[in-house]
Design a protein around this motif. Structure first.
Motif, PDB file in Angstrom:
ATOM      1  N   GLY A  43       0.878  -1.253   0.127  1.00 48.58           N
ATOM      2  CA  GLY A  43       0.157  -0.230  -0.203  1.00 48.58           C
ATOM      3  C   GLY A  43       0.757   1.352  -0.009  1.00 48.58           C
ATOM      4  N   ILE A  44       1.810   1.208   0.446  1.00 45.73           N
ATOM      5  CA  ILE A  44       2.713   1.986   0.980  1.00 45.73           C
ATOM      6  C   ILE A  44       3.765   2.573  -0.599  1.00 45.73           C
ATOM      7  CG2 ILE A  44       4.839   3.243   1.646  1.00 45.73           C
ATOM      8  CD1 ILE A  44       4.545   1.703   4.603  1.00 45.73           C
ATOM      9  N   LEU A  45       3.966   1.504  -1.262  1.00 41.51           N
ATOM     10  CA  LEU A  45       4.344   1.253  -2.859  1.00 41.51           C
ATOM     11  C   LEU A  45       3.244   2.379  -3.680  1.00 41.51           C
ATOM     12  CD1 LEU A  45       6.700  -1.344  -3.530  1.00 41.51           C
ATOM     13  CD2 LEU A  45       7.010   1.181  -3.244  1.00 41.51           C
ATOM     14  N   ILE A  46       2.309   1.956  -3.809  1.00 44.52           N
ATOM     15  CA  ILE A  46       0.744   2.228  -4.276  1.00 44.52           C
ATOM     16  C   ILE A  46       1.156   3.655  -3.664  1.00 44.52           C
ATOM     17  CG2 ILE A  46      -1.258   2.735  -4.304  1.00 44.52           C
ATOM     18  CD1 ILE A  46      -1.059  -0.993  -4.009  1.00 44.52           C
ATOM     19  N   VAL A  47       0.704   3.637  -2.852  1.00 42.53           N
ATOM     20  CA  VAL A  47       0.506   5.821  -2.364  1.00 42.53           C
ATOM     21  C   VAL A  47       1.512   6.338  -2.480  1.00 42.53           C
ATOM     22  CG1 VAL A  47       0.634   7.014  -0.226  1.00 42.53           C
ATOM     23  CG2 VAL A  47      -0.799   4.914  -0.784  1.00 42.53           C
ATOM     24  N   THR A  48       2.916   5.940  -2.129  1.00 49.86           N
ATOM     25  CA  THR A  48       4.083   6.815  -3.004  1.00 49.86           C
ATOM     26  C   THR A  48       4.113   6.804  -4.155  1.00 49.86           C
ATOM     27  OG1 THR A  48       5.205   5.801  -1.565  1.00 49.86           O
ATOM     28  CG2 THR A  48       6.498   6.475  -3.531  1.00 49.86           C
ATOM     29  N   ALA A  49       3.703   6.275  -5.655  1.00 47.37           N
ATOM     30  CA  ALA A  49       3.661   6.179  -6.770  1.00 47.37           C
ATOM     31  C   ALA A  49       2.185   6.944  -7.411  1.00 47.37           C
ATOM     32  CB  ALA A  49       3.313   4.692  -7.009  1.00 47.37           C
ATOM     33  N   VAL A  50       1.043   6.654  -6.788  1.00 51.22           N
ATOM     34  CA  VAL A  50       0.199   7.689  -6.884  1.00 51.22           C
ATOM     35  C   VAL A  50       0.056   9.383  -6.736  1.00 51.22           C
ATOM     36  CG1 VAL A  50      -2.042   8.719  -5.934  1.00 51.22           C
ATOM     37  CG2 VAL A  50      -1.327   6.308  -6.634  1.00 51.22           C
ATOM     38  N   PHE A  51       1.135   9.384  -5.753  1.00 53.35           N
ATOM     39  CA  PHE A  51       1.244  10.735  -5.059  1.00 53.35           C
ATOM     40  C   PHE A  51       2.246  11.816  -6.184  1.00 53.35           C
ATOM     41  CE2 PHE A  51      -0.729  10.673  -1.422  1.00 53.35           C
ATOM     42  CZ  PHE A  51      -1.087  11.524  -0.881  1.00 53.35           C
ATOM     43  N   PHE A  52       2.971  10.219  -6.707  1.00 55.71           N
ATOM     44  CA  PHE A  52       4.569  11.450  -7.596  1.00 55.71           C
ATOM     45  C   PHE A  52       4.242  11.368  -8.959  1.00 55.71           C
ATOM     46  CE2 PHE A  52       7.398  10.374 -10.893  1.00 55.71           C
ATOM     47  CZ  PHE A  52       8.282  10.955 -10.877  1.00 55.71           C
TER      48      PHE A  52
END
Length: 260
Positions: A43-52
């Protein structure tokens, strides 16, 4: 979101997109980690990718409009979000402006609105994509005031894809609307300030700051009263902006600038 470009570090990520230099400050990744703290590692990876992607698209909207008015621009992603800054971003390059003039109020308004507009377009594309693959998309509301869409898990939409799309909509719709509030130096505050100064070149700065302070107080009350614990971060953000604007107003009035 805020206007001070962070210093360069040896750990910056540098690349170019659409001809714009982009620099990612290491504290940007810390912000993404904090935003995804309630998720597992995936989930953290998904959040990071979407925010980026979302913040980059937002800042590219600003940068493209800056280019539209004949100026260079570069993008910085950092702890507080992102910045689209006039100039190449190369400390060894000339700062010569080919137009040889400052931005007009109209140009600044278009530049400020271009960022949220880019985010809204990205959100619309996400909804179109979800519908295009046969997913279930339900119109709903954030806190009963901001319209958005809920992407439902189903045969065409996996839980991971639904999570990506839902976070993308949250970042680009909810925060896009929040960013348009007339609180300086958010994009909406930039627009409000320019409109105040266009209407009254002498007292517009003071009136713009007064509007910003009032809107900031209302925003803090809303985030705490309506969003509860989930509104703590935006309440702190708007509280700090309100205090900064109040201090700026006191300096202007104390120095005899503007109207009292």
């Amino acid at each position: 979101m805020l206007l001070v470009e962070p210093n360069r570090t040896p750990w910056d990520l540098n690349f170019s997109i659409l001809g714009f230099p982009v620099r990612v400050h290491p504290l940007f990744w810390l912000m993404c980690l904090l935003m995804g703290r309630d998720y597992d590692a995936k989930g953290i990876l998904i959040v990071t990718a979407v925010f980026f992607v979302s913040i980059l698209v937002h800042e590219l909207g600003h940068a493209l409009m800056i280019r539209r008015f004949g100026r260079e621009a570069h993008v910085v992603l950092y702890m507080m979000g992102g910045l689209a800054i006039e100039g190449s971003g190369n400390p060894y390059a000339s700062s010569y402006n080919p137009r040889g003039e400052r931005r007009t109020a109209q140009e600044q308004i278009y530049i400020s609105l271009a960022g949220p507009a880019a985010g809204f377009i990205l959100a619309a594309l996400a909804v179109i994509f979800a519908k295009g693959i046969g997913g279930e998309v339900v119109q709903t509301w954030y806190y009963k005031i901001i319209p958005t869409f809920d992407i439902r898990v189903g045969p065409q939409i996996s839980p991971q894809l639904a999570m990506v799309l839902d976070i993308l909509l949250y970042v680009n719709i909810f925060w896009g609307v929040v960013n348009l509030l007339p609180v300086y130096p958010l994009d909406g505050g930039q627009v409000a300030m320019q409109l105040c100064m266009l209407q009254d070149p002498y007292g517009g700065l003071v009136r713009g700051l007064q509007l910003s302070i009032g809107a900031g107080i209302v925003a803090v009350i809303f985030f705490l009263a309506v969003m509860g614990q989930g509104g703590l971060f935006p309440a702190m953000l708007f509280g700090s902006l309100t205090v900064s604007n109040y201090m700026a107003l006191q300096q202007i009035q104390g120095g005899g600038g503007g109207y009292r």
